[in-house]
Design a protein around this motif. Structure first.
Motif, PDB file in Angstrom:
ATOM      1  N   LYS A  68       0.835  -1.200   0.000  1.00 24.62           N
ATOM      2  CA  LYS A  68       0.000   0.000   0.000  1.00 24.62           C
ATOM      3  C   LYS A  68       0.873   1.254   0.000  1.00 24.62           C
ATOM      4  CE  LYS A  68      -3.829   0.484   2.156  1.00 24.62           C
ATOM      5  NZ  LYS A  68      -4.896   0.582   3.179  1.00 24.62           N
ATOM      6  N   THR A  69       0.564   2.147  -0.920  1.00 23.60           N
ATOM      7  CA  THR A  69       1.282   3.413  -0.998  1.00 23.60           C
ATOM      8  C   THR A  69       0.300   4.517  -1.313  1.00 23.60           C
ATOM      9  OG1 THR A  69       3.043   4.641  -2.127  1.00 23.60           O
ATOM     10  CG2 THR A  69       1.864   3.009  -3.419  1.00 23.60           C
ATOM     11  N   SER A  70       0.481   5.649  -0.675  1.00 21.92           N
ATOM     12  CA  SER A  70      -0.456   6.761  -0.844  1.00 21.92           C
ATOM     13  C   SER A  70       0.058   7.825  -1.804  1.00 21.92           C
ATOM     14  CB  SER A  70      -0.750   7.409   0.509  1.00 21.92           C
ATOM     15  OG  SER A  70       0.452   7.913   1.083  1.00 21.92           O
ATOM     16  N   THR A  71       1.298   7.683  -2.260  1.00 17.67           N
ATOM     17  CA  THR A  71       1.865   8.691  -3.156  1.00 17.67           C
ATOM     18  C   THR A  71       2.409   8.046  -4.418  1.00 17.67           C
ATOM     19  OG1 THR A  71       2.482  10.110  -1.281  1.00 17.67           O
ATOM     20  CG2 THR A  71       3.558  10.546  -3.389  1.00 17.67           C
ATOM     21  N   TRP A  72       1.984   8.579  -5.549  1.00 14.14           N
ATOM     22  CA  TRP A  72       2.485   8.131  -6.855  1.00 14.14           C
ATOM     23  C   TRP A  72       3.407   9.206  -7.397  1.00 14.14           C
ATOM     24  CZ3 TRP A  72       0.833  10.679 -11.547  1.00 14.14           C
ATOM     25  CH2 TRP A  72       1.354  10.099 -12.712  1.00 14.14           C
TER      26      TRP A  72
END
Length: 583
Positions: A68-72
């Motif tokens: 899970k990652t919140s920044t692209w």
């Protein structure tokens, strides 16, 4: 009377399909094994969201495997289009779901949200390669004989009425970087909202380079994706060449024009490919043998089609198919009998020369009147050497200045006669021949089709393979790329991409109403990469930057035909794109 009733019913059914899809459609059921409720119940309460990868077609009924990652984050040139994919997954149903994006800001400089297109990804039925895994050509009349499943492909609307419980829902983001923004790090927010659920937010960040990618109209790559106007008329249930027909084609052809398409696909005979698609191609030019034995021709449809495509911005070349069809039968209206008749003749026969020679002379005159002669080719597709040689004789005798094109195998004997020569995947022009063709202003491209297991753009193909194709065109020193079917839709293109011949998705890259696909957007990435490679090679050569040129060429060299079966195409694309964006 019976014919009229049947036709009316067919049009009613087509319009019913049209109206249902334009509102909201229900995807087919996936019968493949998937995560059961106990797996989904292990999730935290409430929907989950994360950035994912554009390399993955996320399974609809499985919990996605990702960190899970919140920044692209990505890098881009000014003028470039970039893609991202996020994923929502939930063990409880969600309703009235919508995705929105903010402006991307870098100080006082802004990339407007109007340049950003979010789309929920919809699922479609696909199948598989042939049983030997070596390709995908051949008849597939019984769908039950092929392993089928649903896969993510359609880039649909930014809203959904519902995401069902125990479901994964990907969403795609396409961002156009304006050419006139300043370089820098642009940041913004993607928001997914739903009834009774707190907004879910993800961060976006694009490092915009000082470099500029020209507009697609200026791209050098010779892109030739064959259009099928007949498919559009059938799907929408509208009369051929009516105003409604052209209106329905506009959003579909705009995607093509924005991809840098150079060629208009025109047909000058009935069924040039013997009806190999759901909607066969017909002649855009009516031929009539008059009572006195002379010939007359009506170019009304041809002119309307060409003018429409030129208005869409596709105007470099008109490829006219064909003098050598799959079935050697050539249609005309016989005024003496009042019936459609056919000439059955092969290249080299007197009847063949009479039919085509007379037409080509008149056609050349018409094209000159319209100002289109210099951009028109008489086009053939996968025809043998002997037949090609005979056809060339007829063309040269009728009008020596006609340009000729061929997609097929390399034949040294006719190479000099081919203005636009597109080689089958895996073949190359001899180095000296390619150089001579360049000096003469001729076009030398490559194509792939159902023969190749990889790379390909089937609905089950790894998405990165579509991008790989652009790199392969650069590696092989080709001027561009051809694909035989841009929009030859199946009976139900939004639900089922399988077809009676060839693997699923082989017949089309985009959907009705101008909805794109994962495959098309990744193909455009490869086309942009081709242009960036071309620009950088020239810059490094002009500036004598040998180190940079060597580094770039080393990355490009990995995309040869032999490597696709031995290496990880997805990894090669990602590694090479990092190199490309490092300059």
């Amino acid at each position: 009377m019976k014919y009229t009733i049947v036709l009316a019913l067919c049009l009613f059914c087509c319009n019913l399909c049209f109206s249902q899809v334009s509102d909201e459609y229900v995807e087919l059921t996936d019968t493949k094994p998937h995560d059961n409720e106990s797996v989904w119940n292990k999730l935290p309460s409430g929907p989950q969201i994360s950035w994912g990868s554009t390399d993955i077609r996320y399974a609809k009924l499985n919990v996605p495997v990702l960190s899970k990652t919140s920044t692209w984050k990505t890098k881009a040139w000014r003028g470039e289009r970039v893609n991202a994919q996020a994923v929502v997954w939930t063990k409880t149903a969600m309703s009235d779901v919508q995705v929105t994006v903010s402006d991307l800001k870098c100080g006082s400089s802004i990339i407007s949200s109007s340049e950003i297109k979010p789309s929920f990804v919809r699922y479609i039925m696909t199948d598989e390669l042939n049983k030997d895994g070596k390709g995908a050509c051949g008849h597939r009349e019984n769908k039950a004989e092929w392993d089928s499943s649903i896969v993510a492909d359609v880039l649909y609307k930014p809203e959904l009425k519902e995401i069902k419980a125990n479901t994964t829902q990907p969403l795609w983001v396409n961002i156009r970087i304006p050419q006139d923004v300043k370089a820098g790090a642009y940041k913004g927010i993607l928001t997914v909202s739903a009834a009774g659920v707190a907004d879910m937010k993800l961060n976006m960040e694009i490092q915009v380079s000082d470099r500029i990618l020209p507009s697609s109209k200026e791209w050098a790559i010779h892109l030739d994706l064959w259009q099928n106007p007949y498919s559009v008329a059938r799907y929408h249930g509208v009369p051929l060449w009516s105003e409604a027909h052209f209106d329905a084609m506009r959003p579909v052809m705009k995607i093509l024009a924005d991809a840098g398409q150079k060629v208009i696909t025109a047909t000058i005979m009935h069924k040039p490919w013997a009806g190999q698609t759901e909607d066969h191609f017909d002649s855009m030019i009516a031929k009539m043998k008059q009572i006195d034995g002379t010939w007359s021709y009506d170019y009304t449809v041809f002119d309307k089609w060409v003018e429409f495509m030129m208005e869409m911005g596709i105007d470099k070349q008109i490829n006219c198919y064909t003098l050598i069809p799959w079935a050697l039968k050539f249609d005309y209206f016989d005024q003496a009998t009042g019936r459609i008749q056919f000439v059955e003749a092969k290249p080299g026969d007197a009847a063949y020369e009479d039919y085509w020679g007379t037409f080509l002379k008149d056609f050349a005159s018409h094209l000159r009147t319209k100002g289109w002669f210099e951009r028109t080719t008489i086009a053939m597709d996968e025809r043998g050497l002997e037949a090609m040689q005979e056809a060339v004789k007829v063309i040269r005798k009728a009008e020596p200045a006609f340009k000729i094109s061929l997609a097929g195998n390399y034949h040294e004997e006719i190479e000099a006669d081919m203005y636009d020569y597109c080689l089958a995947y895996g073949q190359n022009f001899p180095k000296e021949t390619k150089e001579l063709r360049e000096k003469a202003g001729k076009i030398s491209t490559v194509y792939n089709c159902c023969s190749e297991a990889r790379p390909n753009t089937f609905t089950f193909s790894p998405p990165a393979e579509a991008t790989w194709i652009g790199w392969h065109a650069a590696e092989g020193n080709y001027d561009g790329y051809l694909r035989w079917a841009y929009n030859s839709w199946t009976l139900d293109p939004f639900h089922d991409s399988r077809f009676r011949s060839w693997a699923a998705g082989d017949c089309y890259l985009v959907y009705p109403f101008g909805y794109s696909s994962i495959r098309m957007e990744r193909l455009i990435e490869g086309i942009q990469d081709y242009e960036k490679i071309r620009i950088l090679r020239k810059e490094f050569t002009d500036k004598n930057a040998g180190g940079n040129l060597k580094k770039l060429n080393a990355a490009v060299s990995l995309f040869s035909a032999k490597n696709i079966g031995e290496r990880d195409a997805t990894k090669d694309v990602n590694d090479a794109r990092k190199v490309l964006n490092s300059f």
